[in-house]
Design a protein around this motif. Structure first.
Motif, mmCIF file in Angstrom:
data_model
loop_
_atom_site.group_PDB
_atom_site.id
_atom_site.type_symbol
_atom_site.label_atom_id
_atom_site.label_comp_id
_atom_site.label_asym_id
_atom_site.label_seq_id
_atom_site.Cartn_x
_atom_site.Cartn_y
_atom_site.Cartn_z
ATOM 1 N N UNK A 1 0.839 -1.180 0.000
ATOM 2 C CA UNK A 1 0.000 0.000 0.000
ATOM 3 C C UNK A 1 0.886 1.246 0.000
ATOM 4 N N UNK A 2 0.413 2.200 -0.738
ATOM 5 C CA UNK A 2 1.109 3.478 -0.812
ATOM 6 C C UNK A 2 0.112 4.551 -0.394
ATOM 7 N N UNK A 3 0.437 5.245 0.693
ATOM 8 C CA UNK A 3 -0.455 6.310 1.208
ATOM 9 C C UNK A 3 -1.885 5.826 1.411
ATOM 10 N N UNK A 4 -2.036 4.629 1.937
ATOM 11 C CA UNK A 4 -3.368 4.084 2.191
ATOM 12 C C UNK A 4 -4.072 3.550 0.960
ATOM 13 N N UNK A 5 -3.424 3.603 -0.189
ATOM 14 C CA UNK A 5 -4.007 3.117 -1.442
ATOM 15 C C UNK A 5 -3.257 1.862 -1.900
ATOM 16 N N UNK A 6 -3.977 0.938 -2.553
ATOM 17 C CA UNK A 6 -3.291 -0.251 -3.078
ATOM 18 C C UNK A 6 -2.219 0.153 -4.093
ATOM 19 N N UNK A 7 -1.155 -0.589 -4.102
ATOM 20 C CA UNK A 7 -0.054 -0.337 -5.049
ATOM 21 C C UNK A 7 -0.569 -0.542 -6.473
ATOM 22 N N UNK A 8 -0.452 0.452 -7.347
ATOM 23 C CA UNK A 8 -0.956 0.316 -8.719
ATOM 24 C C UNK A 8 -0.309 -0.842 -9.482
ATOM 25 N N UNK A 9 0.974 -1.088 -9.221
ATOM 26 C CA UNK A 9 1.635 -2.202 -9.911
ATOM 27 C C UNK A 9 1.037 -3.531 -9.477
ATOM 28 N N UNK A 10 0.767 -3.659 -8.173
ATOM 29 C CA UNK A 10 0.155 -4.893 -7.667
ATOM 30 C C UNK A 10 -1.259 -5.052 -8.211
ATOM 31 N N UNK A 11 -2.005 -3.945 -8.264
ATOM 32 C CA UNK A 11 -3.371 -3.979 -8.817
ATOM 33 C C UNK A 11 -3.339 -4.407 -10.282
ATOM 34 N N UNK A 12 -2.399 -3.858 -11.035
ATOM 35 C CA UNK A 12 -2.269 -4.183 -12.455
ATOM 36 C C UNK A 12 -1.905 -5.655 -12.640
ATOM 37 N N UNK A 13 -0.971 -6.133 -11.827
ATOM 38 C CA UNK A 13 -0.561 -7.529 -11.915
ATOM 39 C C UNK A 13 -1.726 -8.456 -11.588
ATOM 40 N N UNK A 14 -2.487 -8.127 -10.553
ATOM 41 C CA UNK A 14 -3.647 -8.932 -10.185
ATOM 42 C C UNK A 14 -4.665 -8.958 -11.315
ATOM 43 N N UNK A 15 -4.900 -7.809 -11.924
ATOM 44 C CA UNK A 15 -5.847 -7.729 -13.039
ATOM 45 C C UNK A 15 -5.381 -8.595 -14.218
ATOM 46 N N UNK A 16 -4.095 -8.528 -14.538
ATOM 47 C CA UNK A 16 -3.547 -9.342 -15.623
ATOM 48 C C UNK A 16 -3.681 -10.830 -15.315
ATOM 49 N N UNK A 17 -3.419 -11.208 -14.075
ATOM 50 C CA UNK A 17 -3.545 -12.619 -13.686
ATOM 51 C C UNK A 17 -4.993 -13.081 -13.801
ATOM 52 N N UNK A 18 -5.919 -12.221 -13.398
ATOM 53 C CA UNK A 18 -7.336 -12.574 -13.512
ATOM 54 C C UNK A 18 -7.743 -12.750 -14.979
ATOM 55 N N UNK A 19 -7.271 -11.877 -15.836
ATOM 56 C CA UNK A 19 -7.575 -11.990 -17.262
ATOM 57 C C UNK A 19 -6.977 -13.270 -17.854
ATOM 58 N N UNK A 20 -5.742 -13.564 -17.492
ATOM 59 C CA UNK A 20 -5.089 -14.782 -17.983
ATOM 60 C C UNK A 20 -5.827 -16.030 -17.500
#
Length: 77
Positions: free
Chosen positions: A1-20
């Protein structure tokens, strides 16, 4: 988490994994449907050959064998 927000890189990676994962699931489902159709065709040809050979009760025997094959395949997942 960065400043109370989810890490954008982690969010992007999770989204890519879900799509795959979704794409792979769809591909496996399609392959299983194709295999089912091929099995149905094969069963019809076997039934025709058995009828030509004079073997009785082909439909009931094939239904039982199909049920066993479906149950066997479903145990894989």
């Amino acid at each position: 988490m960065v400043n109370g927000q989810p890490d954008p890189k982690a969010e992007n990676l999770l989204h890519e994994l879900q799509e795959d994962f979704q794409a792979l699931t769809e591909k496996i489902t399609l392959r299983m449907e194709e295999m089912g159709e091929r099995i149905d065709d094969l069963e019809k040809h076997v039934a025709d050959l058995m009828r030509e050979a004079g073997i009785e009760n082909t439909n009931e025997e094939l239904r039982v064998k199909k049920l066993y094959s479906i149950l066997y395949i479903s145990t894989w997942f």
